[in-house]
Design an enzyme around this catalytic site. Structure first.
Site: not given
Ligand code: 4AZ
Length: 490
Positions: A294, A343, A439-440
């Protein structure tokens, strides 16, 4: 980049006891918990011969009655015969066209055949890992090795018995080790070591090297054996990974975390677009970064827009340096932006990172590794320190615990939104969590003195709220896809 799993594939799942004895595969397929795989199911229809050509001349010209007594073959009879023949031919033609379209649109590997990468070429399972290139790009001879469990036991796939076997340490050397690592998708330069490991459990079959066999092909030199003369098997590390130069700080000050020290989380990177930190990522090799799909969606999928910063704690320091440019971005082909299924994404750097005390890779989990239902883990990143806040100026980290999917999927938590490609971590009471900007980035755990990538920060309802823990990509589900893509994009 394709999504179908190709045997010999190997998935590992969280929350499974690490079992060094029991075979993990039956007929080459994992027998534990499975998720729906699009790959050639055992029940696919058997091969249907496609040589069903039809004459292209008009149907009427093909009706040649051998003898047609005038009385029977009246114009009326001839007309109805012609009509029914035409309809039959039309229907048969439509059916054949349908089969041909289906063949190309869906999986063209009928029966028990295996597809060569993304090509419309299929080979039989016995041709996989048999030392002969049967696929046009040799895909059938790639990924015939895997590392099993937290001790990195080298296992080789046997096309004959369609199962994985440990390799005897007899006559093994670094050159073979390098070859096996390159086959998995690593660069030969990252090769770390091969060591002899005493098996604590009774394996009944091994792979042994026949050093007098002709040629250099490792797989042609391997044969099945009931025992190893040294009594030990190969443990193989393709990269020196999972080493932190600092003991993690147990203080809990992300949301509810504490400032990190340099070298504490050396795999953590900050991913920038136009001088703005957007996401985190984890170093797995000098050239490859794991992040969330994402983070690189839509207009963010252009590699030249990104810069990667490693070995830096402060955002202001990143603004002063150049960072690493990105050559390629590979998003999981089955990523679903609605459900956040799969994801995960890979970034390939234009130039390799130089590893030192402050920059280094985290270990990717091996199949067969066990994580406890409530395994202690750590999250890190420059994300907001409260819901809706700004990204933080310095790297923060926090201790979190895995939360079993059954619990995380309960009505009061995520009510069925947690898929097998996701893993929850944090606290149901809230307080400590990842947040926007994390995120990530990594969810890691320490096991046998090494740090392993358990997940990549993916989503959650708000940050640190009661009954809404962080949700992470379940890395054990992605390792095969990662190796396959490292292999195909070297
Ligand atoms: C985000 O938007 C995000 N609390 C990351 C983690 C969590 C929520 C949102 C988990 O990047």
């Amino acid at each position: 980049m394709e999504s179908n799993l190709q045997p010999p594939y190997y998935e590992n799942y969280a929350y499974q006891p690490e079992n060094l004895t029991a075979p993990r595969l039956v007929n080459g397929f994992y027998v534990g918990q499975q998720y729906a795989s699009p790959y050639c199911p055992a029940t696919v229809p058997r091969y249907v011969p496609r040589a069903c050509t039809q004459p292209s001349a008009p149907a009427a010209t093909r009706v040649h009655p051998i003898s047609s007594p005038r009385k029977i073959c009246t114009p009326r009879v001839r007309k109805s015969l012609c009509l029914s023949l035409s309809i039959t031919i039309l229907l048969a033609g439509a059916a054949i066209a349908g089969i041909i379209v289906w063949y190309f649109v869906t999986d063209s590997c009928f029966g028990s055949k295996i597809r060569c990468g993304t090509l419309a070429v299929c080979v039989s399972p016995s041709q996989w890992c048999d030392g002969v290139n049967d696929c046009p790009n040799g895909e059938d001879e790639n990924r015939c090795v895997r590392l099993y469990g937290s001790r990195f036991l080298l296992e080789v796939y046997s096309s004959e018995s369609k199962d994985w076997y440990p390799v005897c340490y007899d006559d093994w050397n670094d050159s073979y080790g390098r070859t096996a690592c390159v086959d998995m998708g690593y660069n030969k330069d990252t090769y770390f070591k091969s060591t002899a490991t005493q098996l604590t459990s009774p394996f009944t079959s091994f792979m042994r090297l026949n050093t007098s066999a002709d040629g250099t092909d490792l797989y042609k030199k391997l044969y099945n054996s009931k025992q190893c003369s040294t009594g030990s098997v190969v443990s193989l590390q393709c990269i020196k990974c999972g080493l932190s130069s600092k003991n993690s700080n147990p203080r809990n000050r992300i949301v509810g975390g504490s400032a990190a020290a340099l070298g504490e989380w050396p795999w953590q990177v900050s991913l920038y677009i136009q001088r703005i930190h957007l996401c985190g990522g984890s170093i797995i090799t000098p050239e490859w970064i794991v992040t969330a799909a994402h983070c690189v969606e839509g207009s963010y999928s252009e590699p030249s827009h990104w810069s990667v910063y490693a070995g830096i704690l402060l955002q202001q320091e990143m603004l002063r340096s150049k960072g690493h440019k990105v050559a390629k971005i590979i998003s999981h082909p089955n990523y679903d932006s609605e459900t956040k299924n799969n994801d995960v994404a890979l970034m390939k750097l234009r130039s390799p990172l130089m590893f030192d005390d402050t920059i280094g890779p985290v270990c990717l989990p091996n199949p067969g590794m066990m994580f406890q239902p409530e395994q202690r883990c750590w999250i890190s990143g420059w994300g907001a320190q409260r819901q809706g806040g700004n990204t933080s100026k310095e790297l923060h980290a926090a201790k979190v615990y895995l939360i079993e999917s059954s619990r995380c999927n309960s009505r009061y938590v995520y009510n069925g939104l947690i898929l097998s490609t996701m893993i929850c971590a944090g606290y149901l009471e809230g307080r400590v969590d990842s947040c926007q900007g994390d995120s990530g980035g990594p969810l890691v755990t320490e096991k046998h003195a090494l740090w392993w990538l358990v997940g990549d920060t993916s989503w959650g309802t708000g940050c640190a709220s009661v009954n809404k823990p962080g949700v992470y990509g379940n890395m054990t589900q992605f390792t095969d896809w990662i190796y396959r893509n490292m292999q195909a994009n070297r």
